[in-house]
Design a protein around this motif. Structure first.
Motif, PDB file in Angstrom:
ATOM      1  N   VAL A 121      16.549  29.606  36.429  1.00  0.00           N
ATOM      2  CA  VAL A 121      15.314  29.585  37.220  1.00  0.00           C
ATOM      3  C   VAL A 121      14.303  30.614  36.698  1.00  0.00           C
ATOM      4  O   VAL A 121      13.111  30.297  36.525  1.00  0.00           O
ATOM      5  N   ARG A 122      14.780  31.837  36.438  1.00  0.00           N
ATOM      6  CA  ARG A 122      13.851  32.883  35.982  1.00  0.00           C
ATOM      7  C   ARG A 122      13.221  32.524  34.634  1.00  0.00           C
ATOM      8  O   ARG A 122      12.014  32.675  34.435  1.00  0.00           O
ATOM      9  N   LYS A 123      14.047  32.052  33.708  1.00  0.00           N
ATOM     10  CA  LYS A 123      13.535  31.693  32.389  1.00  0.00           C
ATOM     11  C   LYS A 123      12.569  30.499  32.495  1.00  0.00           C
ATOM     12  O   LYS A 123      11.476  30.512  31.925  1.00  0.00           O
ATOM     13  N   GLY A 124      12.994  29.469  33.250  1.00  0.00           N
ATOM     14  CA  GLY A 124      12.167  28.263  33.375  1.00  0.00           C
ATOM     15  C   GLY A 124      10.842  28.551  34.062  1.00  0.00           C
ATOM     16  O   GLY A 124       9.791  28.053  33.648  1.00  0.00           O
ATOM     17  N   ASP A 141       8.631  31.302  31.511  1.00  0.00           N
ATOM     18  CA  ASP A 141       8.151  30.907  30.187  1.00  0.00           C
ATOM     19  C   ASP A 141       7.651  29.477  30.112  1.00  0.00           C
ATOM     20  O   ASP A 141       6.873  29.141  29.220  1.00  0.00           O
ATOM     21  N   TYR A 142       8.118  28.620  31.039  1.00  0.00           N
ATOM     22  CA  TYR A 142       7.701  27.214  30.937  1.00  0.00           C
ATOM     23  C   TYR A 142       7.010  26.708  32.193  1.00  0.00           C
ATOM     24  O   TYR A 142       6.614  25.539  32.252  1.00  0.00           O
ATOM     25  N   ASN A 187      19.571  30.137  27.940  1.00  0.00           N
ATOM     26  CA  ASN A 187      19.609  29.155  26.861  1.00  0.00           C
ATOM     27  C   ASN A 187      19.609  27.727  27.371  1.00  0.00           C
ATOM     28  O   ASN A 187      19.114  26.822  26.684  1.00  0.00           O
ATOM     29  N   ALA A 188      20.149  27.494  28.565  1.00  0.00           N
ATOM     30  CA  ALA A 188      20.073  26.151  29.148  1.00  0.00           C
ATOM     31  C   ALA A 188      18.620  25.784  29.433  1.00  0.00           C
ATOM     32  O   ALA A 188      18.195  24.641  29.194  1.00  0.00           O
ATOM     33  N   ALA A 189      17.859  26.759  29.943  1.00  0.00           N
ATOM     34  CA  ALA A 189      16.431  26.485  30.191  1.00  0.00           C
ATOM     35  C   ALA A 189      15.706  26.187  28.872  1.00  0.00           C
ATOM     36  O   ALA A 189      14.851  25.287  28.813  1.00  0.00           O
ATOM     37  N   GLU A 190      16.073  26.918  27.833  1.00  0.00           N
ATOM     38  CA  GLU A 190      15.475  26.651  26.516  1.00  0.00           C
ATOM     39  C   GLU A 190      15.827  25.252  26.012  1.00  0.00           C
ATOM     40  O   GLU A 190      14.981  24.570  25.418  1.00  0.00           O
ATOM     41  N   ALA A 191      17.070  24.846  26.271  1.00  0.00           N
ATOM     42  CA  ALA A 191      17.494  23.508  25.835  1.00  0.00           C
ATOM     43  C   ALA A 191      16.692  22.427  26.563  1.00  0.00           C
ATOM     44  O   ALA A 191      16.298  21.418  25.970  1.00  0.00           O
TER      45      ALA A 191
END
Lengths: 341, 341, 341, 341
Positions: free
Chosen positions: A23-26, A29-30, A292-296
């Motif tokens: 959640v934080r990454k998504g 950054d996106y 890394n899941a969010a990056e994927a």
């Protein structure tokens, strides 16, 4: 973009750390929005959701369990299940799914991928028996808990000149027994991969008693004797049809008492091994997998699972995770055998 | 065959586990006798030994520190030091040496190898900054201790609306700060590899206060601001000429107080990070390294260091360990930055 | 003066701390020599001793168990046992005895006193059910271990919408269940002193499930339902004739499953509760009891037991400790009931 | 009836457990409504409140800190402060106040009582130096944390043949140093109540080094040498005018190095001692105090403080708590001295 997140199967320390990191990454950054599906595949099947914004994941990093709940609902055994999931995702405007789970959950994820759903898998099993990843989160925590219990049992065993048998998790693979046994200085470690010879176990126990130290035996719940050696209780089933855990530790205690004439006691660590705050190792691993899941998802690299290889997080095909069980190789068991007896 | 064992440099949880494993494996499978050298290179230099049989290593697996003692004696700075070591080894009938230590100890081991001494190295550094091995034992224990401290500090910071700065070990590499900060949910992590911008740190602190959570900053002892940004105390030296640890955490607290008008407090974890019982991960790693070091001696594969790569223990040239420092790569820091502020 | 020391009954974290303190105080201030008797009353009965000087007690403070070993040998059931003890003491030149133990050990100590042996008792029971002392050492450690287990189980229970039953020690008194249950936020606590109403337990469980939290039930091993309410397994006995621990937790899980239709699982903490390093509270209490036992020997105040009352260590007649069991008073249980359901 | 609750002064593990217990007991048995005042006396002074129903206190039992926040706002130094509190209470319909805090908070509570406000006090100080109660919650947790740190430092001190000095909390009373030092097997314990003789400290250190064990010295932050013996740094103050903690440990390390020629290092445990999850002892004590505070409100027995005496919770006049500091009595220090050197 809206992304659904679910957790399936038995709980594991680190699940919340993954959820938070995705959640934080998504978010950051996106600019993704996230939706939590409740109780594994039951959530998307029934459209049962909960909000999953930054506030929802605040403070959950050190907490065991999963804020999303879990279940063993098997989508593939439900008529029209896949279609209902696709409909619910469409209705909720959800473009992709992050599925955190073990063999069953990732098996369903593999099949959903084949039927056009955008899924990223995150491997989870306390037993560390998933292929294609060096470690799964939760395993290190379970090993630490079991090791601390073994540390404690050494002193009570010695004071009473008793053998103590510690039964740990591991139905099909003996990773927890191997690591906790090695870390705890066990005198015998018994794992499902290698049917044991009760005479040899007894020999180790007796040699240990001679040195004035008390024997500690670590046994995986799925370990079993060589054919014909010990009568095992037939597996009782509970009211939900699951086979009750436990049993081999107690049987071993009885067998050792009757064969050596020394007292033996068993302890079944059970659910204590899988609850509570994750170790630092598991928090870092889970957090990195989540990022890394969010990056994927962002890369659109669906049908993949994020995995640990060496010190890197990589992506492997979802199918690779479940094609076979990762069991303890013979060399690793031989390393541990150095310390038997 | 007689084999000498020594431990050099700062102590690390897991040293005793290595010693025990070398001895147990060498005794059981190869019939080796072992001799313990006291206090690092001082032992072979002065011929100061202690017995190292099975009884001597019994019960030491879960104990921190090293039963052999340690020191920072640098053999290479002593005139005729190498010759004295060779003479002492010959006099004691010792054919090979297992040297457990960090950059300095392994550097000496490399040079001894070049001068005809049979040495196997075992990598040790609490900071995890040795090249050619994925992890060193002791690191996981230090990270767990620092993480538990951070967990504790969150509640006190929030109750008092304070910033709390935690200074952890890491003079040249920020691994402990990175892992403990990530595991502990730190809002800022500062490492030596990346000079920090005090304005950005302050911005993160202020944004955190706005959400009603209190900021936790994890700083490696070797971290420093970008040039010209903050006046640092000149390093005081103690009566042994070592620069005193500590300092940056306290300076940051003062700086944050004066720039934000909010209270800030610092804690220096110090020696607590490197003492006491090793985590299960470190006990398993140390034990495996010890078993494999004995195998390397038996194989006569001298001039090598045993190392962890993925889930395997491998042998690499001793020189590979010390040719450069393993620092935190930029991608790993960026993963952590997701959670800043 | 020569003084014998023995430890009897089940082991308890803190035994070694008592032994160390008796020896250190007696050595330093009174110049006593100490002799360790092995394995409870078996030691003086058979004249089986070990040295007990300052070196022997060095480093044992933080270690669980007892370096003297323990047993359940009951002197009073052995023909001529008392005479043999007196003869052995005389033969060894031993003037007084410090007996560390529970009801049985102190009962024997009382009778020895009546027959002219100089005995000082130190109360020990993990269950905290000895009269005349506010607390016994080992109890706080056991409560901490059980509480940590309960903390861990909360998250796994919630994630799976399950009831979790934790069975803790306490055959005749529910102190561990009361304290650990209160500290762990249990929703129901069941103790031997108060036969439980299974309908009420089920009502608490169901009310808890309604709030979306999962119920945690802490049950002392000696707790039992009101007459006629639940069929209990008849107590199995092991090959030594002891009734096997465990049972009520598992029965409760089955009963709750069948009455509520929700999953329930049980965990039996068992021997893990009594091993390993003592808590700080227990180390301080045990150390103070040991120091004061040496003082009592010096004062010649035999036939007494040292005990904790408030923050003071006092001396009470040995008989006072064993005349009745200290059970949980009704007011203490009512305090805990505030948090049920 | 509406009841206000506030927490003042430094935070302490167990504050949340008190808050929860007051609310649960008051809700369940008396139907009270509760209002939380934020940040100590600042809350009632400014009418700054938060809801305090059952949901608000759910899950807070094991959490350190205080959900109400805290501050050192001293009501008595604010012109018209008492009148503003009375007005705000009246305006909010609040009939009584439960004030949880230390000397300052309870001092204010005493004065409010005299001016007609219905107050019940709950004693809180991590230092355990409040009169009229055997123990305060938080103390046991702090002692456990300090003891674990000392356990860890033993092995590092021995491996390096160093003295290690551990500075713990305690400005005016040495309870934490006394208990943690006794539990951790310290070789010297220094407390504020007894100015130390540096020559004697050095003698203990040197005698310890001779036995091949390394000395551990536990020093309360408020301990100081006998007049004229050591130059102390003048107390630095931070930007808020508070004197910075720390200092004596570092000074002792320098002094021991220069007087013995051996390495000495110091560790300041600092804020880590007061954060994080409370020990089981503190959770039980805090919970019982909370339940009994609600009972005191119900009984209308205002102007009282709930306190622990032996194993009972009793009520004492508020003034009794603050009339004098509870310091370490000479007999308790002498018990500890048995183990010096």
């Amino acid at each position: 973009m809206r992304v659904g997140v679910l957790t399936g199967g038995g709980d594991c320390p680190g699940l919340n750390a993954v959820i938070r990191a995705v959640v934080r990454k998504g978010n950051k950054d996106y600019g993704y929005e996230f939706v939590g599906f409740r109780d594994g595949w039951r959530g998307p099947l029934e459209g049962d959701t909960m909000p999953l914004d930054r506030a929802a994941v605040s403070g959950i990093l050190p907490r065991g369990g999963t804020i999303l709940g879990s279940s063993r609902t098997n989508l593939m055994k439900i008529d029209g299940g896949v279609e209902r999931v696709k409909d619910n995702m469409a209705g909720l405007g959800i473009d992709a799914l992050v599925a955190i789970g073990g063999e069953d959950t990732l098996g369903v994820a593999t099949q959903l991928t084949e039927r056009g759903v955008n899924v990223i898998g995150v491997p989870k099993t306390i037993d560390n028996d998933l292929n294609a990843t060096d470690y799964t989160f939760g395993f290190d925590t379970a090993v630490n808990i079991a090791t601390e219990a073994i540390d404690r049992l050494h002193t009570t065993a010695e004071s009473h000149h008793r053998a103590l048998i510690v039964e740990v998790m591991g139905r099909h693979a003996g990773w927890i027994a191997l690591h906790a046994g090695m870390a705890g200085g066990a005198n015998v470690i018994l794992i499902p991969e290698r049917p044991f010879d009760i005479h040899q176990v007894v020999a180790h126990v007796e040699s240990r008693f001679k040195t004035n130290y008390a024997p500690i035996i670590v046994v995986a719940e799925g370990a079993h004797p060589q054919e014909g050696q010990m009568e095992l209780a037939t597996g009782e089933t509970d009211s939900f049809g699951h086979v009750r855990l436990g049993g081999i530790g107690q049987r071993l205690a009885e067998e050792i008492e009757s064969r050596t004439g020394k007292e033996a006691r068993s302890v079944v660590l059970g659910h204590v091994q899988r609850g509570g705050t994750p170790s630092a190792f598991d928090r870092v691993l889970a957090t990195r997998l989540g990022v890394n899941a969010a990056e994927a998802v962002h890369a659109g690299d669906f049908g993949k699972m994020v995995a640990l290889q060496g010190t890197n997080i990589v992506r492997v095909p979802l199918a690779a995770a479940t094609e076979k069980l990762k069991t303890v190789p013979v060399e690793r068991y031989e390393e541990a055998e150095v310390f038997f007896g």
